[in-house]
Scaffold this motif. Structure first.
Motif, PDB file in Angstrom:
ATOM      1  N   ALA A   1     -29.942 -63.623 -35.661  1.00  0.00           N
ATOM      2  CA  ALA A   1     -28.861 -63.859 -34.700  1.00  0.00           C
ATOM      3  C   ALA A   1     -27.525 -63.960 -35.433  1.00  0.00           C
ATOM      4  O   ALA A   1     -26.518 -63.407 -34.992  1.00  0.00           O
ATOM      5  CB  ALA A   1     -29.130 -65.123 -33.896  1.00  0.00           C
ATOM      6  N   ALA A   2     -27.529 -64.657 -36.576  1.00  0.00           N
ATOM      7  CA  ALA A   2     -26.297 -64.796 -37.351  1.00  0.00           C
ATOM      8  C   ALA A   2     -25.841 -63.439 -37.885  1.00  0.00           C
ATOM      9  O   ALA A   2     -24.642 -63.157 -37.944  1.00  0.00           O
ATOM     10  CB  ALA A   2     -26.502 -65.782 -38.490  1.00  0.00           C
ATOM     11  N   ALA A   3     -26.817 -62.601 -38.248  1.00  0.00           N
ATOM     12  CA  ALA A   3     -26.464 -61.254 -38.725  1.00  0.00           C
ATOM     13  C   ALA A   3     -25.835 -60.449 -37.594  1.00  0.00           C
ATOM     14  O   ALA A   3     -24.844 -59.741 -37.797  1.00  0.00           O
ATOM     15  CB  ALA A   3     -27.705 -60.541 -39.264  1.00  0.00           C
ATOM     16  N   MET A   4     -26.397 -60.556 -36.384  1.00  0.00           N
ATOM     17  CA  MET A   4     -25.815 -59.851 -35.237  1.00  0.00           C
ATOM     18  C   MET A   4     -24.414 -60.375 -34.950  1.00  0.00           C
ATOM     19  O   MET A   4     -23.535 -59.630 -34.518  1.00  0.00           O
ATOM     20  CB  MET A   4     -26.683 -60.043 -33.983  1.00  0.00           C
ATOM     21  N   ASP A   5     -24.228 -61.680 -35.175  1.00  0.00           N
ATOM     22  CA  ASP A   5     -22.915 -62.279 -34.934  1.00  0.00           C
ATOM     23  C   ASP A   5     -21.939 -61.986 -36.072  1.00  0.00           C
ATOM     24  O   ASP A   5     -20.784 -62.417 -36.025  1.00  0.00           O
ATOM     25  CB  ASP A   5     -23.056 -63.793 -34.757  1.00  0.00           C
ATOM     26  N   GLY A   6     -22.423 -61.317 -37.113  1.00  0.00           N
ATOM     27  CA  GLY A   6     -21.537 -60.913 -38.194  1.00  0.00           C
ATOM     28  C   GLY A   6     -21.191 -62.015 -39.174  1.00  0.00           C
ATOM     29  O   GLY A   6     -20.127 -61.980 -39.794  1.00  0.00           O
TER      30      GLY A   6
END
Ligand SMILES: Nc1ncnc2c1ncn2[C@@H]1O[C@H](COP(=O)(O)OP(=O)(O)O)[C@@H](O)[C@H]1O
Ligand SMILES: [Mg+2]
Lengths: 333, 288
Positions: free
Chosen positions: B189-194
């Motif tokens: 999720a953090a990766a998707m959130d950049g």
């Protein structure tokens, strides 16, 4: 824009090949559903589109641009996870805002966007709560809020409703369809539930052991399945399969008839059988019938059907609706 | 919720262990409190009498008290800071998949199983010794003619180094276990959130570790207030003694049971105050 193209996308974890090679064209604004049994590689394929999983080979184009090696956040896609994956120690507000904050937006830019997303999702009064203080359905909405606030060109959903109870699932399904209408964004939705697939999709992608078995609209798959696998997977209750002599008469290894395409006739039908069980749903009754050579069949009868277990009945399949499959389980047309 | 009956059974089942435990804790404490109010010196054991608060007064006004009090705070405080900082770093590293991770993890924990007296002796004679020590050898290798006399010049720092070495594995172990319970989808999720790695650490990992960090701080505070072997074995008590050491020297050097008991009571009270505030501060800062 929100087109996604997969070109010979392949994924192996060490020795085991999960996706042997997938080709797919997703048009702008389409609602695409990946459906298939558990473990067939739906999540893996979706995560490759998201950028959370590397490609072993092949390429992924998003809006025509090669994104095979691009970072997840740079692909313009948002994802909703099965377990929601909310940040447990942040408030709902910060959960929704996190992506914007990471993108370097100022608090003044962020606040109205969060407020708008919260309003769309009926979360305004919960903005200062932590995820642990929310019900399953509310958490689900926060996860969706986190996805829409970044205004992505495409959404990825990985079995987003499987942790909800049945009533909520129906509501959320309609909510997501409405959201798709309102936003007009591309959506790729993973599920193992063919009812979700049939009701939501513009086009369904049926996956079997990592292979794309068939791509088509719900009715195409229902009426013209390419293979026995698709025929058995789409439709509820499942299609009846009959082998042996009866199938040979149709010059096929296997024939398939859906429960709703078998009529109960008075007089002598094509098959004779004895009712074993009845399931009364109100609108319909499903009869489990021992039909001798034809094996055990499920037959749909009207809701007010009066037959009881033990009764003998005559059955007549709708000849135009009989599906024929060859030795490779492919459809004969 | 349990029924009344099952609760009653629960109470009776707990009773024996509660009685043993409270006797265990209560008897020594009661004796200590009793001695703290007596004039009781082993050089004059027959002449014991009620002494009021004088033992407390003498202990608190001992010229060593202030210094040893500050030493205690410094020792506990810096060891906690170093073990938490090191522990978080090591936990994040050891959580990454790499070849031989199992062995490295096992090696990491081993210092915790070595008795403090033994490890202090090793540090004193083999590592920090100004002539035979490893550190001195390294310094000479780089051309220094006068290696650092650790225990002579930096007694408190030396003790802090030893104690940190002993407690780092504990902090690492607890924090590593916590790291492994961090949901993998959070990272996605953090990766998707950049979120870049540093932000991921700051906003996701660190808050996730806040509770185990509080636990480590609490447990370490309790144990580090009682550090003794490391100070005694390395003979730095005169310069880097803590309150535990002061209690010991009241008894051992001055033979004063009363003052030692009073010191013990004071140490217990201080320990409680310290841990109370620590928990509050840490809880507030990391939970949010
Ligand atoms: N990180 C991984 N390492 C090894 N195998 C994996 C990994 N992730 C998934 N798999 C395997 O890939 C297959 C497909 O998994 P997945 O895409 O999660 O299936 P689905 O979402 O359709 O249920 C499963 O057999 C699973 O065991
Ligand atoms: Mg899955």
């Amino acid at each position: 824009m929100g087109t996604i193209q997969l070109k010979k996308v392949r994924k192996a974890f060490g020795e085991s090949i999960i996706i042997p090679g997938a080709d797919l064209d997703i048009k702008h604004g389409e609602f695409i559903v990946f459906v298939g049994p558990s473990g067939c590689g739906k999540s893996t394929l979706l995560r490759m589109i998201a950028g959370l999983e590397d490609l072993t080979s092949g390429e992924i184009l998003i809006d025509g641009k090669d994104c095979s090696d691009a970072a997840p956040a740079s692909r313009g896609l948002s994802m909703v996870f099965q377990s929601y994956a909310l940040y447990p120690h942040m408030t709902v507000r910060n959960n929704i805002a996190f992506g914007l904050k990471m993108a370097g937006e100022t608090p003044e830019q962020i606040a109205p966007k969060v407020a708008k997303a919260a309003e769309t999702l009926n979360l305004t009064e919960y903005l200062d709560r932590k995820p642990g203080q929310l019900s399953g359905g509310q958490r689900q909405r926060v996860a969706i809020g986190r996805a829409i606030v970044r205004n992505p060109s495409g959404f990825l959903f990985d079995e987003p409703l499987s942790n909800l109870d049945a009533a909520l699932r129906v509501n959320m399904r309609i909510f997501i369809m409405q959201l798709h209408k309102d936003l007009g964004a591309t959506m790729v939705y993973v599920t193992h539930d063919q009812v979700e697939a049939m009701t939501m999709a513009d086009r369904i992608v049926v996956l079997n052991r990592g292979n794309i078995e068939q791509v088509g609209s719900p009715l195409e798959l229902y009426n013209k399945p390419n293979s026995k696998f698709v025929a058995g997977f789409i439709g509820s209750p499942k299609m009846n399969f009959v082998e042996g002599n009866i199938a040979a008469k149709h010059k096929a290894k296997t024939i398939g008839v859906r429960p709703e395409h078998i009529d109960i006739v008075s007089g002598k039908g094509e098959w004779q059988g004895k009712i074993l069980l009845t399931e009364h749903l109100g609108s319909d009754s499903f009869l489990h019938v021992d039909a001798g050579d034809a094996g055990r069949l499920v037959v749909r009868a009207p809701g007010e059907f009066a037959g009881k277990p033990g009764d003998n009945i005559s059955l007549k399949p709708d000849a135009a609706r009989i599906h024929k499959f060859d030795a490779q389980d492919l459809s004969i047309r | 919720m349990a029924t009344n009956q099952s609760r009653a059974i629960g109470k009776w089942a707990l009773a024996p262990s509660l009685i043993v435990l409270s006797a265990w804790a209560f008897v020594p404490l009661a004796l200590t409190i009793y001695f703290a109010f007596l004039r009781y010196n082993l050089q004059d054991p027959d002449n014991t009498s009620w002494f009021g608060l004088s033992n407390f007064y003498y202990f608190l006004s001992d010229p060593y008290f202030t210094k040893d009090f500050i030493n205690t705070i410094l020792l506990v405080g810096s060891t906690i800071i170093f073990t938490i900082a090191g522990g978080v770093g090591l936990a994040v590293l050891l959580d990454q998949p790499f070849w031989g991770r199992g062995i490295v993890r096992l090696l990491m924990i081993s210092p915790f199983f070595i008795m403090p007296t033994v490890s202090s002796l090793v540090w004193k004679n083999l590592i920090m010794h100004p002539v035979f020590g490893l550190f001195a050898g390294i310094q000479r290798f780089f051309g220094s003619t006068e290696p650092i006399d650790w225990f002579g010049h930096y007694p408190l720092i030396s003790v802090i180094i030893i104690v940190t070495w002993q407690w780092l594995p504990y902090a690492t172990l607890i924090l590593l276990t916590a790291m492994q319970s961090l949901d993998g989808e959070q990272k996605d999720a953090a990766a998707m959130d950049g979120a870049p790695p540093l932000s991921y650490f700051r906003y996701i990992v660190l808050p996730h570790l806040s509770r185990p960090i509080t636990v480590v701080i609490l447990i370490e505070t309790i144990f580090l207030l009682n550090i003794f072997a490391e100070i005694k074995v390395t003979s730095v008590g005169g310069f880097a003694g803590n309150l535990t050491y002061l209690v010991f020297s009241q008894l051992n050097d001055a033979n004063d049971v009363g003052a030692a008991a009073a010191g013990g009571i004071i140490a217990v009270i201080l320990a409680n105050i310290v841990s109370y505030f620590l928990v509050r501060i840490v809880g507030k800062n990391l939970e949010g």
